[in-house]
Design a protein around this motif. Sequence first.
Motif, mmCIF file in Angstrom:
data_model
loop_
_atom_site.group_PDB
_atom_site.id
_atom_site.type_symbol
_atom_site.label_atom_id
_atom_site.label_comp_id
_atom_site.label_asym_id
_atom_site.label_seq_id
_atom_site.Cartn_x
_atom_site.Cartn_y
_atom_site.Cartn_z
ATOM 1 N N LEU A 294 0.799 -1.223 0.000
ATOM 2 C CA LEU A 294 0.000 0.000 0.000
ATOM 3 C C LEU A 294 0.838 1.281 0.000
ATOM 4 C CD1 LEU A 294 -3.020 -0.862 2.337
ATOM 5 C CD2 LEU A 294 -3.071 -0.406 -0.116
ATOM 6 N N PRO A 295 1.952 1.339 0.776
ATOM 7 C CA PRO A 295 2.749 2.571 0.752
ATOM 8 C C PRO A 295 3.276 2.931 -0.629
ATOM 9 C CG PRO A 295 3.334 1.249 2.656
ATOM 10 C CD PRO A 295 2.443 0.401 1.796
ATOM 11 N N LEU A 296 3.412 1.935 -1.516
ATOM 12 C CA LEU A 296 3.889 2.221 -2.869
ATOM 13 C C LEU A 296 2.891 3.051 -3.663
ATOM 14 C CD1 LEU A 296 5.338 -1.271 -3.862
ATOM 15 C CD2 LEU A 296 6.656 0.788 -3.368
ATOM 16 N N MET A 297 1.648 3.064 -3.222
ATOM 17 C CA MET A 297 0.619 3.802 -3.930
ATOM 18 C C MET A 297 0.665 5.300 -3.619
ATOM 19 S SD MET A 297 -0.649 1.265 -5.510
ATOM 20 C CE MET A 297 0.643 0.027 -5.289
ATOM 21 N N VAL A 298 1.409 5.677 -2.581
ATOM 22 C CA VAL A 298 1.458 7.069 -2.137
ATOM 23 C C VAL A 298 2.472 7.841 -2.985
ATOM 24 C CG1 VAL A 298 1.903 8.611 -0.197
ATOM 25 C CG2 VAL A 298 0.892 6.346 0.217
ATOM 26 N N PRO A 299 2.074 8.946 -3.611
ATOM 27 C CA PRO A 299 3.026 9.735 -4.404
ATOM 28 C C PRO A 299 4.233 10.144 -3.573
ATOM 29 C CG PRO A 299 0.788 10.492 -4.782
ATOM 30 C CD PRO A 299 0.720 9.522 -3.639
ATOM 31 N N VAL A 300 5.381 10.218 -4.203
ATOM 32 C CA VAL A 300 6.667 10.599 -3.618
ATOM 33 C C VAL A 300 7.172 9.503 -2.678
ATOM 34 C CG1 VAL A 300 8.010 12.309 -2.333
ATOM 35 C CG2 VAL A 300 6.125 13.061 -3.803
ATOM 36 N N LEU A 301 6.434 9.213 -1.622
ATOM 37 C CA LEU A 301 6.845 8.140 -0.712
ATOM 38 C C LEU A 301 6.964 6.822 -1.468
ATOM 39 C CD1 LEU A 301 7.367 6.877 2.074
ATOM 40 C CD2 LEU A 301 4.874 6.685 2.352
ATOM 41 N N ALA B 77 10.036 2.412 -3.787
ATOM 42 C CA ALA B 77 10.337 1.566 -4.939
ATOM 43 C C ALA B 77 11.839 1.485 -5.167
ATOM 44 C CB ALA B 77 9.637 2.115 -6.184
ATOM 45 N N ASP B 78 12.522 2.619 -4.971
ATOM 46 C CA ASP B 78 13.981 2.655 -5.129
ATOM 47 C C ASP B 78 14.699 1.814 -4.079
ATOM 48 O OD1 ASP B 78 14.146 4.282 -7.348
ATOM 49 O OD2 ASP B 78 14.206 6.131 -6.190
ATOM 50 N N VAL B 79 14.290 2.013 -2.833
ATOM 51 C CA VAL B 79 15.087 1.442 -1.737
ATOM 52 C C VAL B 79 14.589 0.072 -1.284
ATOM 53 C CG1 VAL B 79 15.735 3.731 -0.908
ATOM 54 C CG2 VAL B 79 13.738 2.584 0.081
ATOM 55 N N LEU B 80 13.363 -0.299 -1.656
ATOM 56 C CA LEU B 80 12.819 -1.583 -1.190
ATOM 57 C C LEU B 80 12.356 -2.494 -2.324
ATOM 58 C CD1 LEU B 80 10.729 -0.556 1.961
ATOM 59 C CD2 LEU B 80 12.931 -1.732 1.906
ATOM 60 N N MET B 81 11.497 -1.978 -3.217
ATOM 61 C CA MET B 81 10.890 -2.855 -4.204
ATOM 62 C C MET B 81 11.909 -3.450 -5.167
ATOM 63 S SD MET B 81 7.588 -2.310 -6.704
ATOM 64 C CE MET B 81 8.358 -1.166 -7.840
ATOM 65 N N VAL B 82 12.717 -2.599 -5.805
ATOM 66 C CA VAL B 82 13.687 -3.098 -6.778
ATOM 67 C C VAL B 82 14.733 -3.988 -6.111
ATOM 68 C CG1 VAL B 82 15.498 -2.442 -8.410
ATOM 69 C CG2 VAL B 82 13.290 -1.256 -8.440
ATOM 70 N N PRO B 83 15.304 -3.602 -4.946
ATOM 71 C CA PRO B 83 16.227 -4.529 -4.271
ATOM 72 C C PRO B 83 15.571 -5.871 -3.925
ATOM 73 C CG PRO B 83 16.500 -2.334 -3.377
ATOM 74 C CD PRO B 83 15.301 -2.280 -4.283
ATOM 75 N N THR B 84 14.278 -5.852 -3.583
ATOM 76 C CA THR B 84 13.575 -7.103 -3.291
ATOM 77 C C THR B 84 13.452 -7.968 -4.539
ATOM 78 O OG1 THR B 84 12.306 -6.088 -1.491
ATOM 79 C CG2 THR B 84 11.405 -8.094 -2.458
ATOM 80 N N LEU B 85 13.193 -7.332 -5.682
ATOM 81 C CA LEU B 85 13.129 -8.078 -6.932
ATOM 82 C C LEU B 85 14.479 -8.720 -7.246
ATOM 83 C CD1 LEU B 85 11.066 -5.610 -9.163
ATOM 84 C CD2 LEU B 85 10.280 -7.758 -8.152
ATOM 85 N N ARG B 86 15.568 -7.988 -6.946
ATOM 86 C CA ARG B 86 16.898 -8.534 -7.204
ATOM 87 C C ARG B 86 17.159 -9.790 -6.383
ATOM 88 N NH1 ARG B 86 18.979 -2.974 -6.449
ATOM 89 N NH2 ARG B 86 19.191 -1.980 -8.480
ATOM 90 N N LYS B 87 16.580 -9.853 -5.205
ATOM 91 C CA LYS B 87 16.789 -10.990 -4.295
ATOM 92 C C LYS B 87 15.609 -11.964 -4.344
ATOM 93 C CE LYS B 87 20.525 -9.048 -2.401
ATOM 94 N NZ LYS B 87 21.881 -9.632 -2.504
ATOM 95 N N GLY B 88 14.777 -11.872 -5.350
ATOM 96 C CA GLY B 88 13.487 -12.541 -5.335
ATOM 97 C C GLY B 88 13.431 -13.967 -5.823
ATOM 98 N N VAL B 89 14.579 -14.621 -6.008
ATOM 99 C CA VAL B 89 14.551 -15.968 -6.576
ATOM 100 C C VAL B 89 13.765 -16.951 -5.719
ATOM 101 C CG1 VAL B 89 16.750 -16.662 -5.514
ATOM 102 C CG2 VAL B 89 15.961 -17.790 -7.606
#
Length: 322
Positions: A178-185, A190-202
């Motif tokens: 849900l926090p990803l839906m908030v503008p700016v935040l 997405a920069d600090v959590l979502m993409v790094p999580t995808l990198r480790k997502g195997v």
Amino acid sequence: MKSIKRLSLFGSGIIALICLVFAIAHATRDHEALTLDQSQRENIGGDYISIPQGVVHYEFSANGTGPVIVLVHGFSVPSYVWEPTFNTLKANGFRVLRFDLFGRGFSDRPDLEYVMDDYVAQLHALLQALKIEKTVQLVGLSMGGAVVTHFTNRYPEKVERLSLIAPLIRTPDRPELLPLMVPVLGDWLADVLMVPTLRKGVSKAVYDPSTFPDWERRLNPQTQYAGYTHAILNTARQLRGQDFSAQYFTMLDLQKPVQLIWGENDQTLPYSDHTVITDYASKPGQRAKIDFRPIPKSGHLPHWEHPELVGRALIEFLRPEE
């Protein structure tokens, strides 16, 4: 009353300050330091073609005599996810096309809404640009399953049959997003959590992580180019709360041959969602037939974890009748 007003103003100021900090952090990030341009693509290698929305990275093995099979990948991992499938189908005489959806891999990151219509338009324009005029057979993985379903409903005359691998039917309800839906935040997260999580997502993508040991090495390159996080985040925002069941029902009503492959241990999209399709196809009076192939000991990428089993299933389904 004045004190309440001061507290309100103070709170608003704190929120504004926090938003400013997030905005600065987002603007000064350096993990997308590269621009995907002609010089970069010359170093990367591969084939590229321009369509109205931008440049598309693709691979087309056109030397076979069989029908054209188009492989459409999912939410975050680009067309290399099709490697075992592409090679198997190619070796068995099919003409095979795989490509990177916009915002992923080495295709452009245009300023789009990143909704289904955008991906459908990309696929349609790509087929036109490559002069593929005869009907094609579509294979869609995860979000790609929704893409090929929407495409078939839009252009039924262009599609002969479809194979859906763990297709996105209903977006899972995940409160932690849900926090990803908030503008700016959301942009900062997405920069600090979502993409790094995808990198480790195997571990979330496959049943046995040893089947994809170079997950992070393969995923990382596309994340270095400006626009990847924006595209992924916009897609996540657009997909939130979506239920594409009606699109699948419309597609089934077209009575085209449909195959459904799903890993029984899928942690990304629940295996139980297969019943949305199989139950509809089994309704009285419904003439759609589903070639359903459950894959045991498999996660969200059964074609990668069990390439021989899934490859054989695809060949049986996609091979033209003699």
